[in-house]
Design an enzyme around this catalytic site. Sequence first.
Site, PDB file in Angstrom:
ATOM      1  N   ARG A   1       2.862 -19.169  30.319  1.00  0.00           N
ATOM      2  CA  ARG A   1       3.270 -20.418  29.871  1.00  0.00           C
ATOM      3  C   ARG A   1       3.998 -21.504  30.906  1.00  0.00           C
ATOM      4  NH1 ARG A   1       3.447 -17.440  25.679  1.00  0.00           N
ATOM      5  NH2 ARG A   1       5.672 -17.463  25.555  1.00  0.00           N
TER       6      ARG A   1
ATOM      7  N   GLU B   1      14.276  -5.952  25.496  1.00  0.00           N
ATOM      8  CA  GLU B   1      14.994  -5.396  24.293  1.00  0.00           C
ATOM      9  C   GLU B   1      14.451  -4.076  24.102  1.00  0.00           C
ATOM     10  OE1 GLU B   1      13.883  -7.772  20.886  1.00  0.00           O
ATOM     11  OE2 GLU B   1      15.382  -6.487  19.627  1.00  0.00           O
TER      12      GLU B   1
HETATM   13  P1  AMP Z   1      14.053 -14.090  27.644  1.00  0.00           P
HETATM   14  O1  AMP Z   1      13.770 -13.226  29.087  1.00  0.00           O
HETATM   15  O2  AMP Z   1      14.501 -13.070  26.622  1.00  0.00           O
HETATM   16  O3  AMP Z   1      14.805 -15.245  28.076  1.00  0.00           O
HETATM   17  O4  AMP Z   1      12.700 -14.366  27.353  1.00  0.00           O
HETATM   18  C1  AMP Z   1      11.780 -15.230  27.852  1.00  0.00           C
HETATM   19  C2  AMP Z   1      10.444 -15.026  27.985  1.00  0.00           C
HETATM   20  O5  AMP Z   1       9.902 -14.708  26.718  1.00  0.00           O
HETATM   21  C3  AMP Z   1       9.670 -16.499  28.303  1.00  0.00           C
HETATM   22  O6  AMP Z   1       8.890 -16.463  29.376  1.00  0.00           O
HETATM   23  C4  AMP Z   1       9.185 -16.915  26.995  1.00  0.00           C
HETATM   24  O7  AMP Z   1       7.777 -17.264  27.197  1.00  0.00           O
HETATM   25  C5  AMP Z   1       9.061 -15.574  25.989  1.00  0.00           C
HETATM   26  N1  AMP Z   1      10.027 -15.826  24.746  1.00  0.00           N
HETATM   27  C6  AMP Z   1      10.979 -15.175  24.312  1.00  0.00           C
HETATM   28  N2  AMP Z   1      11.108 -15.731  23.080  1.00  0.00           N
HETATM   29  C7  AMP Z   1      10.199 -16.412  22.421  1.00  0.00           C
HETATM   30  C8  AMP Z   1       9.962 -17.141  21.423  1.00  0.00           C
HETATM   31  N3  AMP Z   1      10.681 -17.014  20.232  1.00  0.00           N
HETATM   32  N4  AMP Z   1       8.799 -17.847  21.277  1.00  0.00           N
HETATM   33  C9  AMP Z   1       7.992 -18.122  22.467  1.00  0.00           C
HETATM   34  N5  AMP Z   1       8.441 -17.440  23.411  1.00  0.00           N
HETATM   35  C10 AMP Z   1       9.304 -16.549  23.809  1.00  0.00           C
END
Ligand code: AMP
Length: 180
Positions: A68, A105
Site C-alpha cells: 500500500r 510479532e
Molecule cells: P509495523 O511494522 O508494526 O509498524 O507494521 C506496519 C506495516 O503493517 C505497514 O506496512 C502496514 O501496512 C501494516 N499494518 C500494521 N497494522 C495495521 C493495521 N491495523 N491496519 C492496516 N495495516 C496495518
Amino acid sequence: MNKITLDEISQQTKAVIRDIPDFPKKGIIFKDIMPLLANHDVFSKTIKFMADHYRGRGITKVIGIEARGFILAAPIAIELQAGMIPVRKKGKLPYKTISKTYDLEYGQDTLEIHEDAVKPGEKVLIVDDVLATGGTIKAVCELVEKLNAKVESIAMLIELDFLKGREKISGHDLFSLIKY
Ligand code: AMP
C-alpha cells in the site's frame, strides 16, 4: 481559496478509512484505505497535502513500502518532482539488492531495495500507509542508511499512537496525517 488545515484534511481522510475488525487475524483492527483510494476528491487532497508538507526540502527520492505504500509514494513523488523507489518483500526485485530482516510479532520478515536505488547523500522520504509497531519503518531506514543516503523524513498516512512505533525511530523526522 484558503489552504486546507491539517485538522480538516485529517477529518476528511478519516471519514473514508474503514475499520475491519479481526483482519487479518483476531484482535487486529485493520485500517482499510480502499474507500479513500476510490474517492478522487479526498485522495487527491490527501496526496497534495502530504506533498505540500515536504516541498522545498530537497527530496530527490520517495520510497514506497510494499504494497500500500507504493500507492501513496508514487503520486507524492510526482508532486515533489522526485523519483519513486519500491522497497519489496524478499525475492521480488529483479536486480541486485541489499536486504534487512526484522522481527514481527510472530516470526520475521525481510525487505529489499535495489543496491543502486538511491545514491550516497541523496535526501529520501519514506512513505507507508500505517505506522503500527514501527518495525517495518525502522528496517527501511536502515536500508537507506546502508546505501549512505539520508532519511530526510518519514510520511505516514495513519499512525497508531498507542503502539508507540514512533519511539522505534525517534532519531527521525516523522509526519502522520491521521492519528488513532
Ligand atoms: P509495523 O511494522 O508494526 O509498524 O507494521 C506496519 C506495516 O503493517 C505497514 O506496512 C502496514 O501496512 C501494516 N499494518 C500494521 N497494522 C495495521 C493495521 N491495523 N491496519 C492496516 N495495516 C496495518
